[in-house]
Design an enzyme around this catalytic site. Structure first.
Site, PDB file in Angstrom:
ATOM      1  N   ARG A 169      76.318  -3.016 -65.275  1.00 48.92           N
ATOM      2  CA  ARG A 169      74.907  -2.835 -65.974  1.00 48.92           C
ATOM      3  C   ARG A 169      74.546  -3.711 -67.107  1.00 48.92           C
ATOM      4  NH1 ARG A 169      72.586   2.581 -67.462  1.00 48.92           N
ATOM      5  NH2 ARG A 169      70.990   1.681 -66.513  1.00 48.92           N
ATOM      6  N   ASP A 181      69.133  -0.443 -73.094  1.00 46.22           N
ATOM      7  CA  ASP A 181      68.980  -1.888 -73.070  1.00 46.22           C
ATOM      8  C   ASP A 181      68.464  -2.296 -74.406  1.00 46.22           C
ATOM      9  OD1 ASP A 181      66.102  -1.840 -73.110  1.00 46.22           O
ATOM     10  OD2 ASP A 181      66.403  -0.942 -70.987  1.00 46.22           O
ATOM     11  N   HIS A 234      70.228   7.335 -76.559  1.00 46.90           N
ATOM     12  CA  HIS A 234      71.638   7.596 -75.738  1.00 46.90           C
ATOM     13  C   HIS A 234      72.497   6.167 -75.691  1.00 46.90           C
ATOM     14  CE1 HIS A 234      68.470  10.010 -73.378  1.00 46.90           C
ATOM     15  NE2 HIS A 234      69.023  10.892 -74.063  1.00 46.90           N
ATOM     16  N   THR A 244      58.404   7.611 -69.347  1.00 46.82           N
ATOM     17  CA  THR A 244      59.302   8.786 -69.350  1.00 46.82           C
ATOM     18  C   THR A 244      58.647   9.796 -68.533  1.00 46.82           C
ATOM     19  OG1 THR A 244      60.908  10.118 -70.328  1.00 46.82           O
ATOM     20  CG2 THR A 244      58.918   9.357 -71.556  1.00 46.82           C
ATOM     21  N   SER A 245      59.427  10.564 -67.919  1.00 48.44           N
ATOM     22  CA  SER A 245      59.003  11.626 -66.896  1.00 48.44           C
ATOM     23  C   SER A 245      58.986  13.135 -67.902  1.00 48.44           C
ATOM     24  CB  SER A 245      59.738  11.936 -65.817  1.00 48.44           C
ATOM     25  OG  SER A 245      61.221  12.175 -66.100  1.00 48.44           O
TER      26      SER A 245
END
Length: 230
Positions: free
Chosen positions: A58, A91, A106, A172-173
């Site tokens: 990642r 990121d 996060h 974002t959901s």
């Protein structure tokens, strides 16, 4: 004249347009891995080498990605607003786009820390390998908040959201908690906006303008709307 405070919550949808996989695909996998195998404390205890390998990949993906138009517009908004970004993303695309006030809920892919002492945090651009240790002798792990772990930055994020004069949600959901609950901390009367290609359920949010478009397209529309609120 003081700039109005614009607090922005961003999620995986904004980075997806830079080629980074969204947090959770529809098949419940994350880059082909079961989340339970690479993103929980149990996974780390069971197979730390696999977890490190996953995050090393990642890290390479993020290093190769570039900020997109949505990241750049958010940075440009600092000309007219006091912009504070709360991101669920690990990121550094907001930083590279030029945004200056960023709170990572996060964690960050380009940081690592001791598995025993959360205060021992280091920058990392290369791979973290099994056997790499912090100064306390403990194994180094990604500086990422995994499932089942507390989110230490949620309280500062909530406090920041309470001070917003304009609140914006991008990409974002609003399905991942506790981050999704931040919208409830935004002051009731202020203007609120959401930009996402699939709008979540938001009927309980007062004074909300919804733009159902990908972040790169929706942010172009929103930039024009915000001109009237400067």
């Amino acid at each position: 004249m003081a700039k109005k405070k614009l607090v922005v919550l961003t999620g995986a949808g904004i980075s997806a347009e830079s080629g980074l996989k969204t947090f959770r695909d529809s098949d419940g996998l994350w880059n082909g891995y079961n989340i339970e195998d690479v993103a929980t404390p149990g996974a780390w205890r069971k197979d730390p080498k696999l977890v490190l390998e996953f995050y090393n990949m990642r890290r390479k993906d993020v290093a190769e990605a570039k900020p997109n138009a949505a990241h750049i517009i958010l940075a440009e908004l600092e000309e007219d607003f006091d912009v504070h970004i709360i991101t669920q993303n690990i990121d550094d695309l907001h930083e590279r786009a030029g945004s200056t006030n960023i709170l990572h809920l996060h964690g960050e892919i380009f940081k690592m820390r001791s598995e025993k002492n959360e205060e021992l945090v280091y920058e990392i651009k290369e791979d973290i390998l099994h056997g790499h240790t912090a100064e306390d002798g403990a194994q180094l792990r990604p500086h990422i908040v995994w499932f089942e772990e507390a989110v230490p930055m949620i309280e500062p994020a909530a406090a920041l959201t309470k001070t917003a004069e304009i609140f914006l949600v991008v990409g974002t959901s609003l399905a991942v908690y506790p981050a999704a609950g931040l919208v409830n901390y935004a002051p009731w009367p202020i203007p609120k906006f959401i930009v996402d290609k699939r709008l979540p359920y938001t009927s309980s949010v007062h004074n909300l303008t919804a733009i159902e478009k990908p972040a790169t397209e929706g942010m172009v529309d929103l930039k024009e709307m915000l001109r009237a609120l400067r």
